[in-house]
Design a protein around this motif. Sequence first.
Motif, PDB file in Angstrom:
ATOM      1  N   ASP A 110       0.789  -1.231   0.000  1.00 54.73           N
ATOM      2  CA  ASP A 110       0.000   0.000   0.000  1.00 54.73           C
ATOM      3  C   ASP A 110       0.825   1.288   0.000  1.00 54.73           C
ATOM      4  N   HIS A 111       2.152   1.183   0.087  1.00 59.74           N
ATOM      5  CA  HIS A 111       3.006   2.370   0.099  1.00 59.74           C
ATOM      6  C   HIS A 111       4.427   1.984  -0.303  1.00 59.74           C
ATOM      7  N   PHE A 112       5.257   3.002  -0.481  1.00 57.19           N
ATOM      8  CA  PHE A 112       6.681   2.733  -0.672  1.00 57.19           C
ATOM      9  C   PHE A 112       7.473   3.661   0.224  1.00 57.19           C
ATOM     10  N   GLU A 113       8.657   3.188   0.600  1.00 55.53           N
ATOM     11  CA  GLU A 113       9.561   3.952   1.449  1.00 55.53           C
ATOM     12  C   GLU A 113      10.853   4.191   0.689  1.00 55.53           C
ATOM     13  N   SER A 114      11.342   5.414   0.753  1.00 56.61           N
ATOM     14  CA  SER A 114      12.631   5.714   0.131  1.00 56.61           C
ATOM     15  C   SER A 114      13.586   6.221   1.194  1.00 56.61           C
ATOM     16  N   GLN A 115      14.836   5.777   1.092  1.00 60.44           N
ATOM     17  CA  GLN A 115      15.874   6.178   2.034  1.00 60.44           C
ATOM     18  C   GLN A 115      17.108   6.590   1.243  1.00 60.44           C
ATOM     19  N   THR A 116      17.625   7.755   1.579  1.00 62.14           N
ATOM     20  CA  THR A 116      18.873   8.226   0.998  1.00 62.14           C
ATOM     21  C   THR A 116      19.753   8.730   2.136  1.00 62.14           C
ATOM     22  N   ASP A 117      20.879   9.326   1.773  1.00 61.99           N
ATOM     23  CA  ASP A 117      21.773   9.891   2.786  1.00 61.99           C
ATOM     24  C   ASP A 117      21.106  10.988   3.594  1.00 61.99           C
ATOM     25  N   THR A 118      20.242  11.750   2.961  1.00 63.43           N
ATOM     26  CA  THR A 118      19.695  12.950   3.589  1.00 63.43           C
ATOM     27  C   THR A 118      18.227  12.869   3.972  1.00 63.43           C
ATOM     28  N   GLU A 119      17.508  11.874   3.496  1.00 64.86           N
ATOM     29  CA  GLU A 119      16.084  11.827   3.778  1.00 64.86           C
ATOM     30  C   GLU A 119      15.555  10.406   3.891  1.00 64.86           C
ATOM     31  N   GLN A 120      14.407  10.326   4.506  1.00 66.89           N
ATOM     32  CA  GLN A 120      13.654   9.086   4.573  1.00 66.89           C
ATOM     33  C   GLN A 120      12.195   9.475   4.457  1.00 66.89           C
ATOM     34  N   SER A 121      11.484   8.847   3.528  1.00 65.83           N
ATOM     35  CA  SER A 121      10.082   9.209   3.342  1.00 65.83           C
ATOM     36  C   SER A 121       9.238   7.979   3.068  1.00 65.83           C
ATOM     37  N   THR A 122       7.960   8.120   3.378  1.00 67.30           N
ATOM     38  CA  THR A 122       6.973   7.092   3.116  1.00 67.30           C
ATOM     39  C   THR A 122       5.843   7.740   2.329  1.00 67.30           C
ATOM     40  N   VAL A 123       5.490   7.130   1.195  1.00 67.72           N
ATOM     41  CA  VAL A 123       4.438   7.682   0.352  1.00 67.72           C
ATOM     42  C   VAL A 123       3.434   6.577   0.046  1.00 67.72           C
ATOM     43  N   SER A 124       2.176   6.880   0.276  1.00 67.31           N
ATOM     44  CA  SER A 124       1.108   5.953  -0.059  1.00 67.31           C
ATOM     45  C   SER A 124       0.848   6.013  -1.564  1.00 67.31           C
ATOM     46  N   TYR A 125       0.542   4.874  -2.163  1.00 65.78           N
ATOM     47  CA  TYR A 125       0.327   4.833  -3.607  1.00 65.78           C
ATOM     48  C   TYR A 125      -0.865   5.675  -4.029  1.00 65.78           C
ATOM     49  N   ASN A 126      -1.877   5.802  -3.165  1.00 68.21           N
ATOM     50  CA  ASN A 126      -3.041   6.599  -3.547  1.00 68.21           C
ATOM     51  C   ASN A 126      -2.741   8.098  -3.568  1.00 68.21           C
ATOM     52  N   LYS A 127      -1.582   8.512  -3.080  1.00 68.70           N
ATOM     53  CA  LYS A 127      -1.154   9.920  -3.128  1.00 68.70           C
ATOM     54  C   LYS A 127      -0.375  10.242  -4.402  1.00 68.70           C
ATOM     55  N   LEU A 128      -0.034   9.214  -5.174  1.00 68.14           N
ATOM     56  CA  LEU A 128       0.721   9.436  -6.404  1.00 68.14           C
ATOM     57  C   LEU A 128      -0.171  10.031  -7.477  1.00 68.14           C
ATOM     58  N   TYR A 129       0.441  10.855  -8.310  1.00 69.77           N
ATOM     59  CA  TYR A 129      -0.242  11.471  -9.449  1.00 69.77           C
ATOM     60  C   TYR A 129      -0.375  10.464 -10.588  1.00 69.77           C
ATOM     61  N   LYS A 130       0.727   9.743 -10.845  1.00 65.07           N
ATOM     62  CA  LYS A 130       0.762   8.831 -11.980  1.00 65.07           C
ATOM     63  C   LYS A 130       1.985   7.925 -11.873  1.00 65.07           C
ATOM     64  N   ILE A 131       1.908   6.754 -12.484  1.00 66.15           N
ATOM     65  CA  ILE A 131       3.081   5.895 -12.668  1.00 66.15           C
ATOM     66  C   ILE A 131       3.308   5.794 -14.171  1.00 66.15           C
ATOM     67  N   ILE A 132       4.502   6.179 -14.605  1.00 63.91           N
ATOM     68  CA  ILE A 132       4.852   6.130 -16.020  1.00 63.91           C
ATOM     69  C   ILE A 132       5.847   4.992 -16.227  1.00 63.91           C
ATOM     70  N   GLU A 133       5.575   4.170 -17.235  1.00 62.34           N
ATOM     71  CA  GLU A 133       6.461   3.037 -17.530  1.00 62.34           C
ATOM     72  C   GLU A 133       7.208   3.297 -18.828  1.00 62.34           C
ATOM     73  N   THR A 134       8.511   3.040 -18.809  1.00 64.51           N
ATOM     74  CA  THR A 134       9.337   3.056 -20.011  1.00 64.51           C
ATOM     75  C   THR A 134       9.965   1.665 -20.129  1.00 64.51           C
ATOM     76  N   PRO A 135      10.674   1.371 -21.195  1.00 61.32           N
ATOM     77  CA  PRO A 135      11.290   0.051 -21.311  1.00 61.32           C
ATOM     78  C   PRO A 135      12.290  -0.275 -20.193  1.00 61.32           C
ATOM     79  N   THR A 136      12.909   0.736 -19.580  1.00 61.20           N
ATOM     80  CA  THR A 136      13.946   0.473 -18.578  1.00 61.20           C
ATOM     81  C   THR A 136      13.608   0.960 -17.173  1.00 61.20           C
ATOM     82  N   HIS A 137      12.604   1.818 -17.035  1.00 57.65           N
ATOM     83  CA  HIS A 137      12.311   2.435 -15.739  1.00 57.65           C
ATOM     84  C   HIS A 137      10.820   2.572 -15.482  1.00 57.65           C
ATOM     85  N   PHE A 138      10.507   2.778 -14.211  1.00 59.98           N
ATOM     86  CA  PHE A 138       9.203   3.260 -13.782  1.00 59.98           C
ATOM     87  C   PHE A 138       9.438   4.620 -13.146  1.00 59.98           C
TER      88      PHE A 138
END
Length: 170
Positions: A110-138
Motif C-alpha cells: 500500500d506504500h513505498f519507502e525511500s531512504q537516501t543519505d539525507t532523507e527518509q520518506s513514506t508515500v502511499s500509492y493513492n497519493k501518487l499522481y501517476k506511474i509512467i512506464e518506459t522500457p527500462t524504468h518506472f
Amino acid sequence: MEEPKIIITKRPLKEDFIMFNRVISNTEYHFNRSATIASIAMLLIWGPCILSTATHDPMLTAKLSIFAVLLTAFYNWYIRKRRDRRAAKLYEQNKVLSSMTKFKISLFDDHFESQTDTEQSTVSYNKLYKIIETPTHFYFMYAKNQGIIIAKEGEAMTDFVLKLKEKYKL
C-alpha cells in the motif's frame, strides 16, 4: 513489521535523469507536439516568401526551399539538445544527487519507502499522481513535474508495479 515486496538499491545516474526529463517533457508537457507546431508555423511563414520568388528566379526558390527545410531541421535538433543539456546541468548542480551514497526504495502493498543519505520518506500509492512506464524504468510521479526514478529489476517487479498501477488507477 511488514516485509517489503521489492527492494531497489540502484541509484539513478545522469543518463537516467536525462531520460526522465525527456519522458516527462514529452508526456506531461507535450514537447513533441509543441515542436511540431513551431516547425509547421516556420514553414507556413517561409512558404509564401519562397513561392513569391518562384516566378522571378527558380534557382532562388530552390535555395530558399532548401534553407527553410534545413532551418526547420536545425531548430528541431537544437531544442532537443538544449533540453538534454539543461537536464544534465541540473543533475550536475544538484549536490544531493551527485554525492548520494545510500539509495534504497522498498515497495510494499500500500506504500513505498525511500531512504537516501539525507532523507527518509513514506508515500502511499493513492497519493501518487501517476506511474509512467518506459522500457527500462518506472517513474512514480508525485506531481506533474516531480517524481522518483525506479529502474526495472526483473519480471516480478514489473508485474508488481503494473498491478499497483491498475489497482490505484495510475
